[in-house]
Write an enzyme that holds these catalytic residues in place. Structure first.
Site, mmCIF file in Angstrom:
data_model
loop_
_atom_site.group_PDB
_atom_site.id
_atom_site.type_symbol
_atom_site.label_atom_id
_atom_site.label_comp_id
_atom_site.label_asym_id
_atom_site.label_seq_id
_atom_site.Cartn_x
_atom_site.Cartn_y
_atom_site.Cartn_z
ATOM 1 N N SER A 96 0.873 -1.186 0.000
ATOM 2 C CA SER A 96 0.000 0.000 0.000
ATOM 3 C C SER A 96 0.899 1.221 0.000
ATOM 4 C CB SER A 96 -0.861 -0.010 1.270
ATOM 5 O OG SER A 96 -1.520 1.223 1.445
ATOM 6 N N TYR A 147 -2.258 -0.487 10.618
ATOM 7 C CA TYR A 147 -2.233 -0.838 9.188
ATOM 8 C C TYR A 147 -0.903 -0.385 8.570
ATOM 9 C CZ TYR A 147 -3.766 -0.999 4.265
ATOM 10 O OH TYR A 147 -3.875 -1.262 2.928
HETATM 11 P P1 NDP Z 1 -11.192 -6.416 0.218
HETATM 12 O O1 NDP Z 1 -11.672 -6.229 1.602
HETATM 13 O O2 NDP Z 1 -12.153 -6.339 -0.909
HETATM 14 O O3 NDP Z 1 -10.404 -7.787 0.088
HETATM 15 C C1 NDP Z 1 -9.597 -8.274 1.100
HETATM 16 C C2 NDP Z 1 -9.381 -9.746 0.837
HETATM 17 O O4 NDP Z 1 -8.520 -10.263 1.857
HETATM 18 C C3 NDP Z 1 -10.671 -10.520 0.879
HETATM 19 O O5 NDP Z 1 -10.702 -11.452 -0.155
HETATM 20 C C4 NDP Z 1 -10.619 -11.202 2.233
HETATM 21 O O6 NDP Z 1 -11.332 -12.435 2.166
HETATM 22 C C5 NDP Z 1 -9.130 -11.434 2.384
HETATM 23 N N1 NDP Z 1 -8.745 -11.645 3.772
HETATM 24 C C6 NDP Z 1 -8.867 -10.785 4.816
HETATM 25 N N2 NDP Z 1 -8.433 -11.376 5.942
HETATM 26 C C7 NDP Z 1 -8.047 -12.637 5.600
HETATM 27 C C8 NDP Z 1 -7.516 -13.732 6.323
HETATM 28 N N3 NDP Z 1 -7.296 -13.667 7.650
HETATM 29 N N4 NDP Z 1 -7.232 -14.865 5.646
HETATM 30 C C9 NDP Z 1 -7.435 -14.960 4.323
HETATM 31 N N5 NDP Z 1 -7.932 -13.950 3.588
HETATM 32 C C10 NDP Z 1 -8.241 -12.808 4.226
HETATM 33 O O7 NDP Z 1 -10.057 -5.305 0.023
HETATM 34 P P2 NDP Z 1 -9.022 -5.033 -1.157
HETATM 35 O O8 NDP Z 1 -9.291 -5.855 -2.348
HETATM 36 O O9 NDP Z 1 -8.966 -3.577 -1.285
HETATM 37 O O10 NDP Z 1 -7.656 -5.481 -0.448
HETATM 38 C C11 NDP Z 1 -6.706 -6.324 -1.052
HETATM 39 C C12 NDP Z 1 -5.314 -5.903 -0.611
HETATM 40 O O11 NDP Z 1 -5.036 -4.610 -1.147
HETATM 41 C C13 NDP Z 1 -5.142 -5.771 0.902
HETATM 42 O O12 NDP Z 1 -3.901 -6.301 1.292
HETATM 43 C C14 NDP Z 1 -5.175 -4.271 1.128
HETATM 44 O O13 NDP Z 1 -4.475 -3.880 2.278
HETATM 45 C C15 NDP Z 1 -4.501 -3.783 -0.145
HETATM 46 N N6 NDP Z 1 -4.756 -2.383 -0.455
HETATM 47 C C16 NDP Z 1 -6.054 -1.946 -0.604
HETATM 48 C C17 NDP Z 1 -6.276 -0.608 -0.843
HETATM 49 C C18 NDP Z 1 -7.670 -0.055 -0.957
HETATM 50 O O14 NDP Z 1 -7.830 1.182 -0.830
HETATM 51 N N7 NDP Z 1 -8.681 -0.854 -1.250
HETATM 52 C C19 NDP Z 1 -5.162 0.359 -0.990
HETATM 53 C C20 NDP Z 1 -3.864 -0.245 -0.837
HETATM 54 C C21 NDP Z 1 -3.684 -1.557 -0.583
HETATM 55 P P3 NDP Z 1 -12.137 -13.076 3.389
HETATM 56 O O15 NDP Z 1 -12.679 -11.948 4.202
HETATM 57 O O16 NDP Z 1 -13.136 -13.914 2.701
HETATM 58 O O17 NDP Z 1 -11.109 -13.893 4.110
#
Ligand code: NDP
Length: 255
Positions: A143, A156
């Site tokens: 990020s 975070y």
């Molecule tokens: P979402 O919340 O849409 O997706 C997050 C994903 O991570 C989900 O598929 C969730 O699936 C999974 N996840 C969360 N916790 C766990 C766990 N303990 N085990 C396995 N899977 C897990 O958010 P984003 O698509 O935005 O996020 C994806 C990545 O991008 C993250 O690392 C985030 O920090 C990063 N990011 C996002 C930004 C944004 O503004 N959106 C900006 C910069 C970086 P489930 O809950 O089913 O387990």
């Protein structure tokens, strides 16, 4: 360095929705066979199904990245069904915001475990076989918070700085061995993370949901939200790139 496998096997954590889902589909379009892993089994199942529609093999796996035993089982299951993991995308992540004084050790620990220790455990599980085959890609979805500080997101930010640190250090260790380790650093992107934050901001401040989204978009240097497909395109490009290693690739909306 050996050449890339004809049809690499990719494991994408958090691949059921948001950025992870776009990465799954982009890698499928590159011809990768894919393992989609996260906790929500309906979402990983649906994404794997869509990937199969693109003509590749895809499997859906239940995975909590904080569970070391589950990681061992998932990596073994992928090996049996698709073959050893060639491409690991550490995408699963959580992002909660709160003033520092209102956070507690459990809040801190949760971010570190999902966003930093999870990628460490997964990388540890797949790296030896990549090094043995002298080909591999580790792509960490960090990020802008992995590079800069901002208010109300200390846990975070610390977790994403840890992920960037892991990326840079490990990249030096595997340099010249056919494996690359890179981080993609997007700003606020159009996914549930932003929609949920906007709902919280709206509830706390009296702003509308749309105004809250706009305010977050405005915090990105390019004054717009990042499209998950932009992140996925960078991940897809890294598959074919032997030279880029240890980099933090910024997507801040100015591109
Ligand atoms: P979402 O919340 O849409 O997706 C997050 C994903 O991570 C989900 O598929 C969730 O699936 C999974 N996840 C969360 N916790 C766990 C766990 N303990 N085990 C396995 N899977 C897990 O958010 P984003 O698509 O935005 O996020 C994806 C990545 O991008 C993250 O690392 C985030 O920090 C990063 N990011 C996002 C930004 C944004 O503004 N959106 C900006 C910069 C970086 P489930 O809950 O089913 O387990």
């Amino acid at each position: 360095m050996t050449s890339a496998p004809g049809q690499p096997v990719a494991l994408v954590t958090g691949g059921g929705r948001g950025i992870g889902r776009e990465i799954v589909l982009a890698l499928a379009r590159e011809g990768c066979n894919i393992a989609v892993a996260a906790r929500s089994s309906d979402q990983v199942t649906a994404t794997a199904e869509t990937a199969r529609g693109l003509g590749v093999q895809a499997m859906a796996l239940a995975l909590d990245v904080t569970d070391a035993e589950m990681i061992t089982r998932v990596v073994a299951a992928v090996g049996t069904r698709l073959g050893p993991v060639d491409v690991l995308v550490n995408n699963a992540g959580i992002a909660e915001s709160a003033p520092f004084a209102k956070t507690d050790p459990a809040f801190w620990d949760r971010h570190l475990r999902v966003n930093a220790t999870g990628p460490y455990l997964l990388t540890r599980a797949v790296l030896p076989a990549m090094l043995e085959r002298r080909w591999g890609r580790v792509i960490n979805i960090a990020s802008l918070a992995g590079l800069y500080g901002a208010p109300y997101v200390a846990a975070y930010t610390a977790s994403k700085h840890a992920l960037v640190g892991l990326t840079k250090a490990l990249a030096t260790e595997v340099s010249g061995k056919g494996v690359t380790v890179n981080a993609i650093c997007p700003g606020f992107a159009a996914t549930d993370i932003v929609w949920n934050s906007a709902r919280n901001i709206a509830a706390r401040t009296g702003k509308s949901f749309e105004e809250a989204v706009e305010a977050m978009a405005h915090l990105n240097p390019g004054r717009r939200l990042i499209d998950p497909a932009e992140v996925a395109a960078v991940a897809a490009k890294l598959i074919h790139d032997d030279a880029t290693n240890g980099e933090t690739i910024v997507l801040d909306g100015t591109q």
